[in-house]
Design a protein around this motif. Structure first.
Motif, mmCIF file in Angstrom:
data_model
loop_
_atom_site.group_PDB
_atom_site.id
_atom_site.type_symbol
_atom_site.label_atom_id
_atom_site.label_comp_id
_atom_site.label_asym_id
_atom_site.label_seq_id
_atom_site.Cartn_x
_atom_site.Cartn_y
_atom_site.Cartn_z
ATOM 1 N N UNK A 358 0.818 -1.204 0.000
ATOM 2 C CA UNK A 358 0.000 0.000 0.000
ATOM 3 C C UNK A 358 0.858 1.263 0.000
ATOM 4 N N UNK A 359 0.607 2.129 -0.988
ATOM 5 C CA UNK A 359 1.259 3.435 -1.041
ATOM 6 C C UNK A 359 2.710 3.426 -1.491
ATOM 7 N N UNK A 360 3.211 2.266 -1.924
ATOM 8 C CA UNK A 360 4.630 2.174 -2.287
ATOM 9 C C UNK A 360 4.866 2.208 -3.796
ATOM 10 N N UNK A 361 3.816 2.289 -4.583
ATOM 11 C CA UNK A 361 3.969 2.153 -6.024
ATOM 12 C C UNK A 361 3.832 3.479 -6.757
ATOM 13 N N UNK A 362 4.277 4.553 -6.064
ATOM 14 C CA UNK A 362 4.346 5.866 -6.693
ATOM 15 C C UNK A 362 5.765 6.390 -6.565
ATOM 16 N N UNK A 363 6.167 7.273 -7.480
ATOM 17 C CA UNK A 363 7.510 7.832 -7.434
ATOM 18 C C UNK A 363 7.674 8.775 -6.253
ATOM 19 N N UNK A 364 8.834 8.681 -5.595
ATOM 20 C CA UNK A 364 9.206 9.659 -4.582
ATOM 21 C C UNK A 364 8.579 9.476 -3.215
ATOM 22 N N UNK A 365 7.839 8.398 -2.970
ATOM 23 C CA UNK A 365 7.249 8.181 -1.644
ATOM 24 C C UNK A 365 8.311 7.595 -0.713
ATOM 25 N N UNK A 429 13.421 8.750 -1.134
ATOM 26 C CA UNK A 429 12.470 8.001 -0.312
ATOM 27 C C UNK A 429 13.068 6.790 0.366
ATOM 28 N N UNK A 430 14.351 6.520 0.137
ATOM 29 C CA UNK A 430 14.983 5.371 0.787
ATOM 30 C C UNK A 430 16.404 5.742 1.162
#
Length: 968
Positions: A358-365, A429-430
């Protein structure tokens, strides 16, 4: 016993033949049908019976039916002595071909690929090898694998594949054919019923073929307990599963069902008298089982052949092939953060990876994961991105003039050109740096070939012959520019100018140019159509060698004696049992040339952090006196056919490679680490057997059986002086070498420390520390070698009326490899071995404790966790290497095909001329393997000769495809 006297010119011999074998008169049986014509070197068509060397032909339809994205993989199990070595990183990863073993320490050992007379670069898809350096096969962060050159070809365009394995078969190609040649002939227009249009579409699905053997009894934690709050630990050494916990298959949960769609439209027809046209367009789209990873390929080909002029003396062929290949988010390999597969594989089974989607499949999160410094694999799949696009053209033009019935001349022009652009972006984001990399590669190879050909039978009595004289100019060039930056001024603005620190920029420029001019000739003499002698001679002048060594010469001689034709013509006898028999022998001298920019030492200009100009030397001391490697090959064999339906081909080969181009270690005080020399030698020898027969053949039912089997024995004869080991590739504590007295690819690493005193009553026992845990040896020791001892393929094909069924079983016998995946699983407590029988009882190792020069029996009890932690961490990242050396022997049901051709009678009143449906399955069943769920075909560094190493490769796939083919 019957005595037969025969004469060949001035030669008189005596043969003793078993009475009955040739007791028949020729009038009592039908004439044998062995006059098969095959395509040999430089497109020359010869009768197969005239060849004095081993030759195998693969029909293009069998490659189409296999439905492999990479046509290289479709060759597995079909050719004796041919090994396909595969990369394990997605649908577009590389596969390399090896024929009859490795012949070179430093070369890529692949055969030359020739498509319709034009060489095709089969480079393996990573960055260009530059400035004498090795490819980037770094254990942590190697280069991406973007596919090999042959994978760009559309299998539907292939008419046949001819495999030239021996030196005599490929010597006409000079140094470029030193490792053999694979000749691909594409389709030409043929008159068919209807308008000549064929449309084919297929839909396929893929899922995981093999998964490592895991334990499913224990959850996350350590020492049998769950992790305390705030402890970052993803190991699975915790409590046993109880009824309140669910065991999750995270590989199945993360990887999806991949899809594969393909469309092919072709048109072929004869246009008037003597002219034919073939065109095709193909689109392949593979959405991998790996999330957000995709591979696309578009192919277009147009080919026209024509005979024209008075008496049809002019022949032309013009062909254009365009290939466009796109890769999106190819998976990375290695143990670094770029490879997210370990995060899935090593995840505790009491946790469902989908809970972190959940919520991990967008750029820059922001990456959300089990541990504070870990990286979510979903985040990596959608935030560590790469794209590449290759546009490739393969063009050729051919013109021939037939002066009379025995003399002709021709000229061929051909080019292979591609442009490859690639980008890689890591978003914020990482814990990984917000980075950007871009590159551009351009390659071309131009060939200009002219020949004069003469052929005439009965020149003097029953003696006939042929002679072809050639001239060739080859020029190739590779230009590439690579740019990488780790620090971006504006986050997620991916531009070469958006960097905050010039020192973080890496820019590499490559410009490699090579030219070879050649003259060569091929001659044949034959007596009465049953005794043939063939010879070739070639001289090359290479731009990569010093002017004094630039010229080098290759030659070959082979002979073929067709016994059945000889007996029939000399005394009119033949046999219903042995309907064809041929003996052959061949000897050749070939080799491998030097790569560009490995002759003279140069300096590279750069600046230090203070801005001062510095000059840097390459770490290899080059030698301007280098010359080409030499490869001498000898081959004998026999072709036989029994009852006019059982074909048997047997070969023995012996290859001797010398003057290897190697970089041996030297004293670093010299300013260099290694020095290029000509030295070293190796031997490869083995047997090959090919059998083909219709076991059962009736009007409505045919059962065909085809088998091939090959053996290989390799030995390193020499390196140089006191140097006895040459490194082919090294990964942490595992090294793969060419070592004198051992087979090619000797694997070295640490072993369990044992008592080595043969006089001790404890000889061979494990030595453990006072804590009862095993200890690694301080030095590397021999663990085995990477070479298969034998390869085989068994194909059964059944046809009943309009139904067809075929299946291929192939296998490899012998050879070893190291599995880094198993080492990682053992360390994490997930390998099946870490919970024998689903239990984790404490153990006392059957070992001794060393006290000075004496030993006492071990009595210390240890846990499974302590044991496997010691095994996987002692001495390095890969632990005690002996633990994870595996036998690469495997047997698998490679391919199954089921087809149905609709009866033509149902199409009489419609435009449709034919219809066919097919079902294909690949990687169906691993029948035998001892690798504990690791596919032995998964290779870490595909562009290295050190192929006996596996390092967290993505799971290989099983695929199912449904195909419909319509003819109009």
């Amino acid at each position: 016993m019957k005595k037969t006297i025969f004469k060949i010119g001035l030669l008189q011999s005596t043969l003793f033949c078993l009475g009955g074998l040739y007791a028949q008169n020729s009038d009592s049986i039908k004439t044998t049908k062995i006059e098969e014509v095959v395509v040999t070197a430089y497109g020359v068509k010869k009768e197969k019976k005239a060849l004095g060397y081993s030759f195998q032909d693969v029909k293009g339809q069998s490659l189409v039916d296999a439905k492999e994205n990479n046509v290289t993989n479709a060759l597995v199990g079909k050719v004796a002595g041919l090994q396909v070595i595969k990369g394990g990183f997605g649908p577009g990863s590389s596969s390399k071909i090896n024929l009859r073993g490795f012949n070179s320490f430093s070369g890529d050992n692949q055969p030359l690929i020739v498509v319709d007379g034009v060489p095709l670069s089969n480079n393996l898809g990573s960055k260009v090898k530059q400035n004498g350096k090795d490819y980037n096969n770094d254990f942590w962060n190697p280069d991406l694998d973007m596919g090999n050159g042959l994978s760009d070809i559309n299998p539907d365009d292939i008419e046949s594949v001819s495999v030239l394995k021996g030196g005599a078969a490929s010597a006409l190609y000079g140094s470029r054919g030193g490792n053999g040649v694979i000749l691909i002939t594409t389709k030409t227009g043929k008159r068919k019923g209807g308008i000549g249009i064929t449309y084919s579409t297929s839909l396929g699905f893929e899922n995981i073929f093999m998964k490592p053997d895991l334990q499913h009894s224990f959850a996350q934690g350590s020492n049998g307990l769950s992790n305390p709050a705030g402890v970052d630990n993803t190991a699975s050494w915790g409590p046993s599963f109880d009824g309140s916990m669910t065991v999750h298959d995270n590989l199945k949960n993360f990887f999806k069902t991949g899809t594969n769609a393909q469309h092919t439209l072709s048109f072929q027809e004869t246009l008037g008298e003597g002219t034919s046209l073939y065109t095709s367009a193909n689109y392949l789209s593979s959405n991998s089982q790996i999330p957000n990873s995709k591979y696309e390929r578009f192919n277009f080909m147009a080919k026209m052949n024509s005979n024209f002029g008075a008496n049809k003396r002019w022949t032309t062929e013009i062909k254009a092939q365009y290939m466009s290949v796109k890769g999106k988010n190819r998976p990375s390999s290695g143990r670094g953060d770029g490879n997210y597969y370990p995060n899935i594989l090593l995840m505790p089974q009491n946790i469902d990876v989908r809970d972190y989607r959940e919520g991990q499949m967008q750029n820059g999160v922001m990456s959300r994961w089990i541990t504070s410094n870990g990286i979510n694999p979903y985040w990596s799949a959608y935030n560590s991105l790469n794209e590449d696009k290759k546009d490739r053209f393969l063009l050729n033009a051919y013109l021939k003039y037939q002066f009379n019935n025995w003399l002709s001349a021709d000229v061929r022009l051909g080019t292979d050109f591609y442009s490859l652009n690639a980008d890689a972006k890591v978003w914020t984001g990482s814990s990984r740096n917000n980075s950007y990399a871009t590159s551009q590669e351009k390659f071309y190879e131009n060939n200009y070939i002219a020949s004069l050909n003469a052929k005439k039978d009965n020149i003097i009595g029953k003696w006939g012959g042929s002679l072809s004289v050639y001239g060739q100019m080859m020029e190739s060039r590779t230009k590439a520019l690579y740019f990488t930056t780790q620090n971006l001024i504006l986050a997620n603005v991916f531009s070469t100018s958006n960097t905050s620190d010039l020192a973080s920029i890496t820019t590499t420029e490559v410009d490699q140019w090579k030219k070879i001019n050649s003259v060569f000739a091929a001659a044949e003499i034959n007596y009465d159509g049953y005794w043939f002698i063939n010879a070739t001679a070639r001289n090359d002048w290479s731009s990569t060698l010093n002017i004094s060594n630039r010229s080098y010469f290759y030659s070959s001689i082979s002979t073929s004696l067709v016994l059945t034709d000889m007996f029939k013509k000399l005394n009119g006898t033949s046999s219903k049992v042995l309907t064809f028999a041929k003996l052959r022998a061949a000897y050749a001298s070939t080799g491998n040339s030097l790569a560009p920019q490995q002759l003279y030492n140069t300096y590279f200009a750069s600046t230090d952090p203070t801005g001062h100009i510095t000059l840097t030397r390459n770490k290899i001391l080059f030698n301007s006196d280098l010359h080409a490697e030499k490869l001498k090959t000898f081959e004998v064999g026999a072709d036989m056919k029994f009852f006019d339906r059982v074909s048997l081909d047997v070969s023995y080969f012996n290859n001797n490679a010398t003057d290897q181009l190697i970089a041996i270690p030297i004293n670093p005080l010299s300013g260099y680490e290694r020095m290029m020399i000509n030295s070293g030698g190796l031997h490869n020898r083995g047997f090959e057997v090919v059998l083909n027969t219709d076991i059962f053949k009736k009007e409505n039912f045919v059962w065909n059986f085809n088998a091939n089997f090959s053996t290989l024995k390799s030995n390193i004869d020499k390196i140089d002086g006191n140097v006895t080991k040459y490194l082919l590739g090294g990964y942490d504590t595992v090294g793969i070498f060419a070592e004198v007295g051992r087979p090619y690819g000797a694997i070295y690493g640490t072993k369990f420390l044992r008592v080595e005193d043969q006089n001790s009553p404890y000889f061979g026992k494990l030595i453990v520390g006072s804590n009862g845990l095993p200890i690694a040896t301080s030095d590397s020791q021999y663990l085995g070698d990477q070479n298969p001892r034998a390869l085989f393929g068994l194909t059964n094909s059944f046809t009943y009326k309009n139904f067809g069924l075929s299946f291929l079983i192939d296998g490899r016998i012998g050879g070893k490899f190291f599995s880094s995946t198993q080492a990682a699983l053992q360390n994490a407590g997930l390998a099946a071995d870490t919970a024998p029988g689903g239990m984790r009882d404490n153990v006392i190792l059957d070992a001794v404790v060393q006290n000075g020069n004496s030993y006492t029996a071990n009595t210390t009890e240890i846990t499974q966790q302590d044991y496997w932690t010691a095994v996987t961490t002692s001495g390095g990242n890969l632990g005690i290497n002996e633990q994870n050396i595996y036998d690469a022997t495997n047997i698998r049901l490679r391919n199954v095909q089921l087809t149905y051709n609709f009866p033509k009678s149902i199409f009489q009143k419609i435009a449709l001329q034919s219809a066919k449906i097919a079902f294909t399955a690949n990687n169906v069943w691993m029948i035998y393997s001892k690798t504990k769920g690791i596919d032995p075909e998964s290779v870490f560094a595909i562009n290295s000769n050190a192929v006996g190493f596996e390092n967290l490769a993505f799971p290989t796939t099983r695929s199912y495809l449904f195909t419909i083919t319509l003819g109009f």
